[in-house]
Structures are given as structure tokens and as C-alpha cells.
Design an enzyme around this catalytic site. Structure first.
Site, PDB file in Angstrom:
ATOM      1  N   GLU A  37      32.303  26.223  -8.075  1.00 35.25           N
ATOM      2  CA  GLU A  37      31.729  26.363  -9.420  1.00 35.25           C
ATOM      3  C   GLU A  37      32.847  26.551 -10.430  1.00 35.25           C
ATOM      4  O   GLU A  37      33.768  27.325 -10.202  1.00 35.25           O
ATOM      5  CB  GLU A  37      30.814  27.598  -9.532  1.00 35.25           C
ATOM      6  CG  GLU A  37      29.443  27.502  -8.955  1.00 35.25           C
ATOM      7  CD  GLU A  37      28.623  28.766  -9.246  1.00 35.25           C
ATOM      8  OE1 GLU A  37      28.971  29.514 -10.194  1.00 35.25           O
ATOM      9  OE2 GLU A  37      27.640  29.008  -8.518  1.00 35.25           O
ATOM     10  N   GLU A  74      19.684  26.038 -18.309  1.00 38.29           N
ATOM     11  CA  GLU A  74      18.547  26.618 -17.594  1.00 38.29           C
ATOM     12  C   GLU A  74      17.990  27.794 -18.399  1.00 38.29           C
ATOM     13  O   GLU A  74      18.633  28.843 -18.500  1.00 38.29           O
ATOM     14  CB  GLU A  74      18.977  27.057 -16.200  1.00 38.29           C
ATOM     15  CG  GLU A  74      19.510  25.910 -15.348  1.00 38.29           C
ATOM     16  CD  GLU A  74      20.186  26.377 -14.073  1.00 38.29           C
ATOM     17  OE1 GLU A  74      19.492  26.895 -13.177  1.00 38.29           O
ATOM     18  OE2 GLU A  74      21.429  26.243 -13.986  1.00 38.29           O
ATOM     19  N   LYS A  86      17.441  31.740 -16.955  1.00 40.29           N
ATOM     20  CA  LYS A  86      18.500  32.553 -16.379  1.00 40.29           C
ATOM     21  C   LYS A  86      18.647  33.849 -17.175  1.00 40.29           C
ATOM     22  O   LYS A  86      18.665  33.829 -18.413  1.00 40.29           O
ATOM     23  CB  LYS A  86      19.825  31.791 -16.354  1.00 40.29           C
ATOM     24  CG  LYS A  86      19.829  30.583 -15.435  1.00 40.29           C
ATOM     25  CD  LYS A  86      21.230  30.098 -15.158  1.00 40.29           C
ATOM     26  CE  LYS A  86      21.973  31.068 -14.243  1.00 40.29           C
ATOM     27  NZ  LYS A  86      23.282  30.537 -13.826  1.00 40.29           N
ATOM     28  N   GLU A 119      24.827  32.384 -20.323  1.00 41.10           N
ATOM     29  CA  GLU A 119      24.296  32.061 -19.002  1.00 41.10           C
ATOM     30  C   GLU A 119      23.295  30.909 -19.042  1.00 41.10           C
ATOM     31  O   GLU A 119      23.117  30.207 -18.047  1.00 41.10           O
ATOM     32  CB  GLU A 119      23.638  33.293 -18.385  1.00 41.10           C
ATOM     33  CG  GLU A 119      24.608  34.365 -17.926  1.00 41.10           C
ATOM     34  CD  GLU A 119      25.476  33.887 -16.770  1.00 41.10           C
ATOM     35  OE1 GLU A 119      24.934  33.277 -15.830  1.00 41.10           O
ATOM     36  OE2 GLU A 119      26.699  34.108 -16.818  1.00 41.10           O
TER      37      GLU A 119
END
Length: 402
Positions: free
Chosen positions: A274, A328, A331, A337
């Protein structure tokens, strides 16, 4: 041992470690690789898996990591040739460690029905376990990985599917300069077990590394160019190896490699499971902008296309999985985030990193395939690498006696 080794003769030790890294590249073919991406699904407005696969295929993205074994996702990837890493959630790890049958059942139910039509090439067991607070989970991780590997072997899948775990960069007590990389005292015993397993199964060490966090925490002292991996700046020079780093990410990877070498596992490759940069953040999240996110990911893309390795291992292209494919919206945490995606849930670009242009590049330069034949070639070289490692260990032993 690692700390004693450093304190007695750091320059001789660094010389010995460099011997490992220099000769570990001799005779090892450069593997075909390309951009990988993390496909998270913590959102209530994401496109269907078949539409996601269409997007990935159009962009020639051939490596994807998901955070579960979602049947709809696994089915959608069937026949695409895209390499897929699936994930065992943390809560299942202790049970798999305690029971080989549970590990076998998980593989049999969650992976085997889709394989090989869906090209599952990796299983990530847990996520950033060794920097958490759950001591039972930490102790269970490697035994669970061993049981999963045994299950894959029983099913005849171990040649194609590798078992690893993604680690936070916080497993390092020291990451700069890279040659002084060393694991924390708490993590070191677990790292030795993990690295032994990875070496035994010819599997890479996965690290989640985010230069953004270093910049956000101290933007007045951390160079933005360095954090963004901008290629045309001075960067930083390791005073022990004299290697020049223009990318903080690549420096972090080399720090992990040095830390592994200090435990006797310098030949275990380090891959980035990541990394990314948020396009939006809260008022206290310095650097979280669209332009910085675009620049960071584009720089990594360009390094991938050019086949660039780290300064320590320049001939081995660094494998990188960008985080993430989509923003997203569910999250938790700060605004950043929810804003790591290259794409919005409606599949419009958050920003253009050049994937459209790269999609016209030849398939060879962006091929993600690692054939069984390539893996066999690497295994043939393993004996030579072991010999070189032994010689380097002799040098380290001499350093300890000084």
C-alpha cells in the site's frame, strides 16, 4: 544482536550487507511487473465488480489487492488474467493458527472454487498485525500463515499462490538513513519468524508505506519534493552507503531491506502493498491536495514504467500497489481516509495520473504476469544467493569480533 552489530563497526557491517544486496541481483532475471492497485469496498455507492473489472482492464492494470474473499469480486475477475491478492481478516487468524483444518476449510471454500479461472496469486493474512495491541493475534500470525501454506500445498496451489502479510512501516525503530534500518525491539522476534517463513516459501515481505504521513506530521522539516518522489531534486544521501535517494518511499523500502538483512534475511524482496496520497483532508492535514496526490501517484507510475528499482537494488523494479482505486465514503477517521482514490464511485477520475496515456503502452511493458517458469528460474538461482549470503555473514561475524 542487531543493536550490538551496529554499535561495534557500522561501516564494516554496511559493507557486508551491501555484499548481500549487490550479489543477490546477479543472475536473477528482472520480473515483468507493473502497476498494482488496492480495491477497497468500504462504501455504499461503489460500482459493481463487473464494472470495476472493465475499468481495470481498460487501464491495463493487472495486479489488484482486495481485503476479503468476496465471491462477487472473485467471480468478476475470472478469465481476465488480472493477478489478485485476497485477504484473511484479523479475526480469523487465531483459529487458523490453532487448527490446520480451519485453514484448509477457508482456502477450500473461499479461494479454490474460483481458481485458476480467477488468478489468485497471493493471500494477505491480517493487516498490520505486528504494530497492533493484540498479543494473541501477533503470536498467531505466522502459525496461521504456515497452516495456510500447507493447505495450498495439499490442494496443489502452493506453486501459484503465495502467503504473506502487510506490515506497517512502524515495525521499524529506525528508517533513516536507510542503511540504519532496524526493526523495533517488540517487533524483531516476530519479524524473524515471519522472514524465515517468507524465505522458505520464496515470498516477498509486504510493507504499507505512506510518505504522506511523514510530511503531514512535520511539513516544515520534511521536503515535499522528497515525499512526493519528484525525480529532479537533490533528495537525501545515505552517509554510510553514499546512495542518493530522490524518493522517500524508495528510501523506506531500502530501510526495511536493511532491517531484514540484520536478521539474516537480506535476500527476501520487499514489495509495497500500500502507498498513496490523499486528494483532500482536514485543516490540520497538511499536503492533502489534488495536485500533490496526482504528482505522487504519477511519479510512482513513471518509475514503474521506466523499470526503476531502489538505489540499493537498482536492477529489480520495485513492485508497488497504489492505494486506492476509489474514494470510499464509509471509511472512518479524518477526511483524508475517504479521499485516497484515483476514481470517484461513479468511475470519473478524481485527477489524471496518466493512466489513459499509459494504457496505450505495449502490453509487454505493463505486463503483470509472473509465469511459473520465471519462478522456477528464480529458485534455480537460490543456491547461488545462499552462497553469497554465507560469505556476507562471515564478514558480519568479523565485524562482531572487532
Amino acid at each position: 544482536m542487531a543493536f550490538t552489530l551496529l554499535s561495534r563497526s557500522p561501516r564494516l557491517v554496511i559493507c557486508a550487507l551491501l555484499c548481500i544486496f549487490l550479489f543477490s541481483e546477479v543472475g536473477v532475471p528482472r520480473r515483468a511487473s507493473a502497476l498494482g492497485i488496492n480495491y477497497g469496498q468500504v462504501g455504499n455507492n461503489l460500482p459493481s465488480p463487473p464494472h470495476v473489472v472493465q475499468l481495470l482492464t481498460s487501464l491495463r492494470i493487472g495486479k489488484v489487492r482486495i481485503y476479503d474473499v468476496n465471491p462477487q469480486v472473485l467471480s468478476a475477475f475470472a478469465g481476465t488474467g488480472i493477478e489478485l491478492i485476497v485477504t484473511v481478516p484479523d479475526d480469523l487468524v487465531p483459529g487458523m493458527a490453532a487448527s490446520a483444518s480451519q485453514a484448509l476449510q477457508w482456502v477450500t471454500a473461499g479461494v479454490r472454487p474460483y481458481f485458476p479461472a480467477t488468478r489468485v496469486t497471493g493471500i494477505a493474512v491480517g493487516n498490520e498485525v505486528f504494530t497492533g495491541d493484540d498479543e494473541q493475534l501477533k503470536a498467531s500470525l505466522v502459525p496461521a500463515m504456515r497452516n495456510l501454506h500447507a493447505a495450498l500445498a495439499q490442494l496443489g496451489m502452493d506453486t501459484y499462490v503465495r502467503v504473506s502479510t502487510a506490515n506497517s512501516l512502524a515495525v521499524l525503530a529506525t528508517s533513516y538513513p536507510p542503511s540504519q534500518g532496524v526493526f523495533t525491539q517488540d517487533a524483531a522476534p516476530y519479524m524473524a519468524q515471519l522472514l524465515r517463513f517468507l524465505a522458505d516459501t520464496s515470498t516477498p515481505f509486504w510493507i504499507n508505506a505512506y510518505p504522506y504521513f511523514a510530511y503531514k506530521d512535520d511539513p516544515t522539516k520534511v521536503s515535499l519534493d522528497y515525499a512526493l518522489s519528484n525525480p529532479y531534486h537533490v533528495g537525501a544521501v545515505d552517509p554510510y552507503t553514499h546512495l542518493q535517494y530522490t524518493s522517500m518511499l524508495y528510501a523506506q523500502v531500502d530501510a526495511v531491506t536493511f532491517a531484514a538483512a540484520r536478521l539474516g534475511y537480506g535476500n527476501v524482496p520487499v514489495h509495497v502493498s500500500e502507498t498513496g496520497w490523499p486528494s483532500k483532508g482536514d485543516a490540520n492535514e497538511a499536503g492533502a491536495t489534488v495536485e500533490n496526490a496526482r504528482q505522487y501517484n504519477r511519479n510512482l507510475l513513471m518509475r514503474q514504467v521506466s523499470g526503476e528499482g531502489t538505489p540499493l537494488r537498482p536492477k529489480l523494479r520495485l513492485e508497488v500497489y497504489l492505494f486506492a482505486l476509489f474514494n470510499e465514503d464509509m471509511k472512518p477517521g479524518p477526511t483524508s481516509e475517504r479521499n485516497y482514490g484515483l476514481y470517484q464511485p461513479d468511475m470519473s477520475m478524481v485527477y489524471n495520473v496518466g493512466l489513459n496515456q499509459l494504457s496505450t503502452t505495449s502490453a509487454a511493458s505493463l505486463s503483470l504476469a509472473t509465469s511459473p517458469a520465471t519462478r522456477t528460474d528464480v529458485r534455480k538461482d537460490f543456491g547461488s544467493l545462499c552462497l553469497v549470503t554465507s560469505l556476507a555473514i562471515l564478514l558480519i561475524t568479523q565485524a562482531l569480533l572487532l
